[in-house]
Design a protein around this motif. Structure first.
Motif, PDB file in Angstrom:
ATOM      1  N   TYR A  59      43.517  40.779  39.783  1.00  0.00           N
ATOM      2  CA  TYR A  59      42.662  41.910  40.162  1.00  0.00           C
ATOM      3  C   TYR A  59      43.400  43.227  40.028  1.00  0.00           C
ATOM      4  O   TYR A  59      42.804  44.277  39.992  1.00  0.00           O
ATOM      5  N   SER A  62      49.569  44.705  41.405  1.00  0.00           N
ATOM      6  CA  SER A  62      50.393  44.852  42.608  1.00  0.00           C
ATOM      7  C   SER A  62      51.479  43.782  42.613  1.00  0.00           C
ATOM      8  O   SER A  62      51.413  42.839  41.853  1.00  0.00           O
ATOM      9  N   TYR A  64      52.146  41.545  44.840  1.00  0.00           N
ATOM     10  CA  TYR A  64      51.980  40.623  45.956  1.00  0.00           C
ATOM     11  C   TYR A  64      51.722  39.178  45.578  1.00  0.00           C
ATOM     12  O   TYR A  64      52.099  38.270  46.283  1.00  0.00           O
ATOM     13  N   THR A  65      51.033  38.895  44.513  1.00  0.00           N
ATOM     14  CA  THR A  65      50.762  37.492  44.197  1.00  0.00           C
ATOM     15  C   THR A  65      51.547  37.095  42.948  1.00  0.00           C
ATOM     16  O   THR A  65      51.815  37.928  42.082  1.00  0.00           O
ATOM     17  N   GLU A  68      50.033  38.048  39.599  1.00  0.00           N
ATOM     18  CA  GLU A  68      50.116  39.456  39.236  1.00  0.00           C
ATOM     19  C   GLU A  68      51.498  39.800  38.704  1.00  0.00           C
ATOM     20  O   GLU A  68      51.641  40.542  37.735  1.00  0.00           O
ATOM     21  N   ALA A 449      47.134  31.181  47.477  1.00  0.00           N
ATOM     22  CA  ALA A 449      47.919  32.409  47.359  1.00  0.00           C
ATOM     23  C   ALA A 449      49.312  32.274  47.954  1.00  0.00           C
ATOM     24  O   ALA A 449      50.281  32.779  47.399  1.00  0.00           O
TER      25      ALA A 449
ATOM     26  N   VAL B  23      50.181  42.883  52.322  1.00  0.00           N
ATOM     27  CA  VAL B  23      49.359  42.158  51.352  1.00  0.00           C
ATOM     28  C   VAL B  23      47.867  42.300  51.636  1.00  0.00           C
ATOM     29  O   VAL B  23      47.080  42.568  50.740  1.00  0.00           O
ATOM     30  N   ARG B  26      46.482  45.760  50.837  1.00  0.00           N
ATOM     31  CA  ARG B  26      46.423  46.005  49.404  1.00  0.00           C
ATOM     32  C   ARG B  26      45.305  45.190  48.754  1.00  0.00           C
ATOM     33  O   ARG B  26      44.592  45.659  47.868  1.00  0.00           O
ATOM     34  N   ARG B  27      45.164  43.960  49.231  1.00  0.00           N
ATOM     35  CA  ARG B  27      44.120  43.085  48.711  1.00  0.00           C
ATOM     36  C   ARG B  27      42.729  43.687  48.966  1.00  0.00           C
ATOM     37  O   ARG B  27      41.868  43.679  48.106  1.00  0.00           O
ATOM     38  N   ASP B  30      42.286  46.452  46.506  1.00  0.00           N
ATOM     39  CA  ASP B  30      42.109  45.950  45.140  1.00  0.00           C
ATOM     40  C   ASP B  30      40.712  45.372  44.937  1.00  0.00           C
ATOM     41  O   ASP B  30      40.164  45.425  43.839  1.00  0.00           O
ATOM     42  N   MET B  31      40.160  44.800  45.999  1.00  0.00           N
ATOM     43  CA  MET B  31      38.825  44.224  45.862  1.00  0.00           C
ATOM     44  C   MET B  31      37.733  45.283  45.992  1.00  0.00           C
ATOM     45  O   MET B  31      36.554  44.958  45.942  1.00  0.00           O
TER      46      MET B  31
END
Lengths: 760, 73
Positions: A59, A62, A64-65, A68, A449, B23, B26-27, B30-31
């Motif tokens: 998405y 970033s 974080y995942t 990504e 995740a 996280v 930010r998530r 982002d969504m």
């Protein structure tokens, strides 16, 4: 060769486009060091072939995942010649959010507007020319599913790489524009590649970037503190940047889309209507249970639609009694499609084995060699290959559920329950797949995740008793039912399944409070629109699985089968002992050696001189769980037990073993429990190692051994002295509650400490 | 002050501030859950949590715990 990367949101049709571009040349490879598939295929319709790399769906860029980070590192380090950004036009704003980040890289790029056919159906229109102009990139309308316009897309991409593209940012006009420009200049002086991208990330206080360029990060922060602290975001640049991107998208890009009708929330789409029923407050969960039952019924049942129970003389009624067809299609009732395929392949492989054996005998080949080829090599492979149809059928159903979008709804419905055990609703799908086969189930955990949560899930997946363990369960339960009056074989089977689930949930709870500590990861998930899965994609999916499985059967399993054959047919002085002399074989002596280990479990030294077979069978299960019953079959003959008539295949062998070894019922149940919970088969072990990583894998092996050993000895002691259940239950509950409570207390302490530090 | 987690089924609102950290925050951004975004609460899961919302033309699910970081106008 040219290399193009496919980048886009999850569920935007990326993989469909990948398959449309590369056709059947798709193959799966592994990322170095990271456990996410990278797919590379070749597009051959251009003058020079082009490598297409399918990156994981993301998405945002970033840090974080893992997905990504992978996508980001690929674009930055491997520098593809072109990025094809696939955008789901039915979800324009959120998809373009990623596009605005990709634009900040100086890689040539084209935008593929996917699902335009869905847009047409709705009567909506998008002004591609206007969008192209405003976005400053080539934009091509495609339908990946139908393969429309994909060649135009590729020729536009090949055109685009001829001229270098300057990185642009939609943030330059925002309040942070000057901060970004300053950072960009500083990074340019440092001769950093893709300075604009890194500059935006520095201003955003991206953890990866701040570590790489600490001085510039400090400068950027100082600049922001001085100039921008008083805006509405109070210096919170991460929020300001996300906000600026979405604002820019709604102002400049969204207006290119004209809707036929103004959207209203009360107006229900087809998808919403389906959801009204499928995730209904009361009916949602029961409907889900019915679907699950139907899938397992279609795959594993030997009494399809319970025809055999409704019409007791079903076989006679169909007039197949005594024919070859009976074995394949009927067992009391009509077999389910999964079982029919299983039987058909089983019949085919054993016939092939028979033909080869007869042929070799006719040629006068040494019988020892024939035994090696037929009993050792082919027999082993065939017993494993027979399970392929059932695994594929199960996989097909789950692929359909996943592709339609239903699985996301299941995670949505069950998240509340799973959270209690420390995992999010996403853990559900791999767990239920584990009932079919642990291998695809473990691979499926990649959608989760949080890494710790994922590792814990991989570890408990084998406890969801797979298809290969089912024969062990059915055969031994059947034998027990003949030993004890009034004990139902089905009851034992269901009880063992339940035991597996309970052990899995308790293990999760304990792990998430100790070694894999953490709360259930955040659950912020897109609910995709329902759609009918494409046939071609499903088939590609299945082919991928089948290929993988067949490769395994002819490598790991082949080697292990040959090894077992040698060990069970030769004595220590390399003398051939054959099947009749099996108790003199190397395998038997090893069996006797390890036998005492299983004494606390009830199938060790307390058995008579033939007792080593249970130890050997348990160990053979480590290669493939099918081997356990297969070993019983082979060993029952040489133990000289008189075969008792009138029993089903499998059950009979177990009954012979019981008579020959003097094993009792509690030990038999403990034997099932041990096989269900211990280290899974070769294939699953190899998969787990790939998914968890070498370091953690050691502990995973230990975990499986300890859990299976512990639970089986509990089962055995409870079996011989029922009252001891009170002690065990108390110990188990107290330990679990103790661990959870201790962890809660530690958490609280840590939080207080952190708060104190922050105050300082 | 009303939180996203406090919306009723069928209610809609505009995002004012997104709190929280790391996280999750930010998530949420982002969504597409950014200040000014319009959110409609479509339904709740059978057990009352998580919730399903419609925003920017698509469906998103999140837990009440995560939704409580979002302040609505």
């Amino acid at each position: 060769m040219l290399k193009f990367a496919l980048v886009g949101n999850p569920n935007s049709g990326k993989t469909t486009l990948f398959n449309a571009l590369t056709g059947s040349t798709a193959h799966v490879g592994n990322w170095p060091g990271v456990t996410v598939d990278k797919r590379i295929g070749t597009y051959k319709k251009s003058d020079d072939p082009v490598d297409i790399v399918d990156l994981p769906g993301i998405y945002s860029l970033s840090p974080y995942t893992p997905e990504e980070v992978i996508a980001r590192n690929f674009i930055l380090n491997e520098r593809p010649d072109c990025v094809i950004n696939i955008v789901d036009v039915t979800n324009l704003e959120r998809n373009l959010y990623l596009t605005t980040q990709l634009m900040e890289l100086d890689v040539p790029m084209v935008v593929a507007l996917n699902m335009t056919d869905v847009l047409d159906k709705r009567g909506d229109r998008i002004d591609v020319k206007a969008l192209e102009k405003r976005i400053g990139l080539p934009v091509v309308e495609i339908s990946a599913l139908k393969g429309n316009n994909v060649d135009t897309l590729m020729s536009r991409a090949i055109e685009a790489i001829k001229t270098p593209r300057a990185a642009v940012s939609v943030l330059k006009e925002s309040a942070l524009g000057s901060a970004i420009s300053n950072a960009e200049i500083a990074l340019k002086l440092k001769e950093v590649e893709a300075p604009l991208f890194h500059a935006v990330k520095l201003v955003e206080k991206d953890t990866i970037e701040v570590e790489t360029h600490p001085a510039e990060a400090r400068a950027a922060e100082a600049f922001i503190k001085e100039n921008l602290i008083n805006d509405q975001f109070n210096g919170d640049t991460e929020a300001a940047i996300a906000d600026a991107r979405y604002k820019y998208i709604t102002q400049h890009f969204s207006s290119t889309l004209t809707r036929a009708r103004k959207q209203s929330y009360d107006e229900l789409s087809k998808s919403d209507k389906a959801d009204k029923v499928l995730t209904h407050k009361w009916a949602g969960i029961p409907i889900f249970l019915v679907i699950m039952f139907a899938i397992f019924h279609l795959t594993f049942s030997e009494n399809f639609l319970y025809l055999g129970s409704i019409i007791p003389s079903f076989g006679e009624w169909c007039g197949v009694e005594g024919s070859a067809a009976k074995g394949v299609f009927f067992a009391g009732g009509l077999n389910s499609p999964g079982v029919i395929l299983f039987n058909a392949l089983d019949l085919l492989t054993s016939s092939i084995g028979g033909w080869i054996g007869a042929g070799l005998e006719g040629l006068g080949v040494n019988p020892v060699l024939i035994s090696l080829l037929i009993d050792g090599a082919w027999g082993g492979i065939a017993s494993v290959l027979s399970f392929l149809p059932q695994i594929l059928v199960l996989f097909l159903f789950f692929s359909i559920l996943e592709d339609t979008g239903y699985m996301a709804r299941v995670a949505f419905m069950l998240d509340r329950i799973f959270r209690r055990f420390g995992v999010s609703g996403r853990a559900f799908m791999p767990m239920i797949m584990g009932f079919g086969c642990s291998v695809p189930a473990m691979i499926n955990t990649r959608t989760m995740a949080d890494e710790k949560e994922r590792q814990a899930t991989v570890r408990v997946i084998p406890f969801f008793s797979c298809g290969a363990k089912m024969p062990i369960l059915l055969a031994i339960a059947g034998a027990i039912a003949t030993m004890v009056d009034g004990l139902n074989a089905d009851l034992i089977t269901y009880g063992m399944y339940l035991l597996g689930i309970v052990v899995a949930l308790v293990s999760l709870l304990v792990m998430r409070n100790t070694t894999q500590r953490g709360e259930a990861s955040p659950f912020i998930m897109e609910l995709p629109t329902y759609h009918i899965p494409g046939f071609k994609n499903l088939m590609l999916h299945l082919w991928d699985k089948a290929k993988h499985f067949i490769q395994k059967a002819f490598t790991i399993i082949l080697v292990s089968c040959i090894a077992i054959w040698f060990l069970s047919n030769f004595g220590w002085s390399w003398n051939y002992v054959g099947e009749e002399g099996m108790d003199q074989s190397i395998l038997a002596s090893i069996g006797r050696l390890i036998q005492p280990i299983f004494t606390p479990l009830g199938f060790g030294s307390q058995l008579n001189e033939n007792g080593w077979v249970f130890a050997v069978a348990a160990v053979l299960g480590l290669i493939a769980k099918e081997d356990v019953i297969a070993a019983f079959g082979a060993l029952a003959a040489c133990l000289g037990g008189t075969l008792l008539g009138g029993m089903e295949e499998g059950v009979e062998e177990v009954a012979v073993m019981v008579a020959a070894t003097g094993i009792d019922v509690p030990a038999l149940i403990s034997f099932i429990a041990f096989n269900m919970l211990t280290v899974p088969c070769f294939a699953a072990v190899a998969t787990a190692r790939g998914e968890i990583g070498k370091e953690k894998f050691k502990w995973t092996l230990l975990f499986w051994i300890v859990v299976s050993y512990l639970v089986s000895s509990i089962v055995y002691t409870v079996g011989i002295a029922v009252w001891s259940i009170a002690i065990w239950a108390a110990v188990a509950v107290l330990t679990t509650v103790g661990i959870v409570a201790y962890n809660k207390a530690m958490d609280k302490k840590e939080n207080e400490k952190r708060l104190l530090n922050e105050r300082k | 002050m009303k939180l996203l987690s406090q919306l009723d089924i069928g209610e809609k609102g505009i995002v004012k501030v997104v709190n929280g950290e790391g996280v999750v925050r930010r998530r949420l951004f982002d969504m597409g859950i950014t200040p000014g975004a319009e959110i409609y609460l479509r339904k709740k899961a059978p057990l009352g949590d998580p919730i399903e919302i419609t925003l920017r033309g698509y469906e998103l699910t999140l837990r009440k715990a995560e939704a409580s970081h979002v302040e609505m106008v």
